[in-house]
Design an enzyme around this catalytic site. Sequence first.
Site, PDB file in Angstrom:
ATOM      1  N   GLU A   1       0.959  -1.136  -0.028  1.00  0.00           N
ATOM      2  CA  GLU A   1      -0.107  -0.064   0.142  1.00  0.00           C
ATOM      3  C   GLU A   1       0.951   1.269  -0.062  1.00  0.00           C
ATOM      4  O   GLU A   1       2.060   1.325   0.638  1.00  0.00           O
ATOM      5  CB  GLU A   1      -0.773   0.124   1.244  1.00  0.00           C
ATOM      6  CG  GLU A   1      -1.736   1.344   1.314  1.00  0.00           C
ATOM      7  CD  GLU A   1      -2.425   1.240   2.738  1.00  0.00           C
ATOM      8  OE1 GLU A   1      -3.583   2.097   2.659  1.00  0.00           O
ATOM      9  OE2 GLU A   1      -2.118   0.503   3.591  1.00  0.00           O
TER      10      GLU A   1
ATOM     11  N   LYS B   1      -9.683   2.359  -2.408  1.00  0.00           N
ATOM     12  CA  LYS B   1     -10.002   1.923  -1.063  1.00  0.00           C
ATOM     13  C   LYS B   1     -11.259   2.474  -0.560  1.00  0.00           C
ATOM     14  O   LYS B   1     -11.393   3.566  -0.274  1.00  0.00           O
ATOM     15  CB  LYS B   1      -8.835   2.450  -0.280  1.00  0.00           C
ATOM     16  CG  LYS B   1      -8.937   1.675   1.297  1.00  0.00           C
ATOM     17  CD  LYS B   1      -7.615   2.141   2.165  1.00  0.00           C
ATOM     18  CE  LYS B   1      -7.563   1.570   3.492  1.00  0.00           C
ATOM     19  NZ  LYS B   1      -6.350   2.315   4.243  1.00  0.00           N
TER      20      LYS B   1
ATOM     21  N   CYS C   1      -5.360  -2.936   3.071  1.00  0.00           N
ATOM     22  CA  CYS C   1      -5.070  -2.813   4.381  1.00  0.00           C
ATOM     23  C   CYS C   1      -6.487  -2.804   5.030  1.00  0.00           C
ATOM     24  O   CYS C   1      -6.860  -3.935   5.332  1.00  0.00           O
ATOM     25  CB  CYS C   1      -4.564  -1.427   4.359  1.00  0.00           C
ATOM     26  SG  CYS C   1      -3.411  -1.603   5.920  1.00  0.00           S
TER      27      CYS C   1
END
Length: 255
Positions: A40, A106, A140
């Site tokens: 990430e 995300k 994540c």
Amino acid sequence: MKIALIQSELVWEEASANRKNFESKIKQIDQQVNLIVLPEMFSTGFTMNPSAVAETMDGKTVLWMKSMAKEKNSAVTGSVVITKNGNYYNRMLFVFPSGEIQYYDKRHLFTLAGEDKFYTAGIHKAIVDYLDWKICLQVCYDLRFPVFVRNVENYDLLLYVANWPKVRTNAWDALLKARAIENLSYVVGVNRIGLDANNYEHTGHSQVVDFLGNYILEPQETEGVFVVDLDKNEMLETRKKLDFLSDKDVFEIKT
């Protein structure tokens, strides 16, 4: 599918230094792989200062990813701070060897670090079709939210890229296995190592888990490039024998 996981320290908010580091590691891959996975925000670290580091989809890091994908004849993926129309996104880019790009923004922004105050959340789930594999892209904190990633598309591979700190490593290990088991899917998790500018330590634990929760690559704590070979047919045969996905709940996610 042969996949190279690259686990490394990151230089804080220094994209050129990080690109140079990862380029060196990519060029050291001495076998043909189909996919190269970076962490990430691999070009900057997990920064809450997007205005200082954000790039466009025509920026240097995206062009570099295209160059690496072409040179290695392999897809390259990882997340980058991208700006568009005044908004900032933690965007996971999937760059094909041809230069085509698909991406995932995300969805679950890490409120504990204030990510939601600086970045715009994505809305749509992203499933990439590549070499007859359906690959689901995740970043994540998304790992903590199983509903969004529930395997209703019959994807084959679930990819997580992260800056996941050492203090919560147990959760990282447990949840990656859980996502694999509940979705009868291969799961790849690629994390960074080292200390960031906020003094958070990262011990990596990049790993690969099969569709039954067994390690193909056990959690790694050192810097390196780790190559695994995944067998789609083996997974499909297991799904025929253990047809748990047919009993999944039907639901709708509101955006």
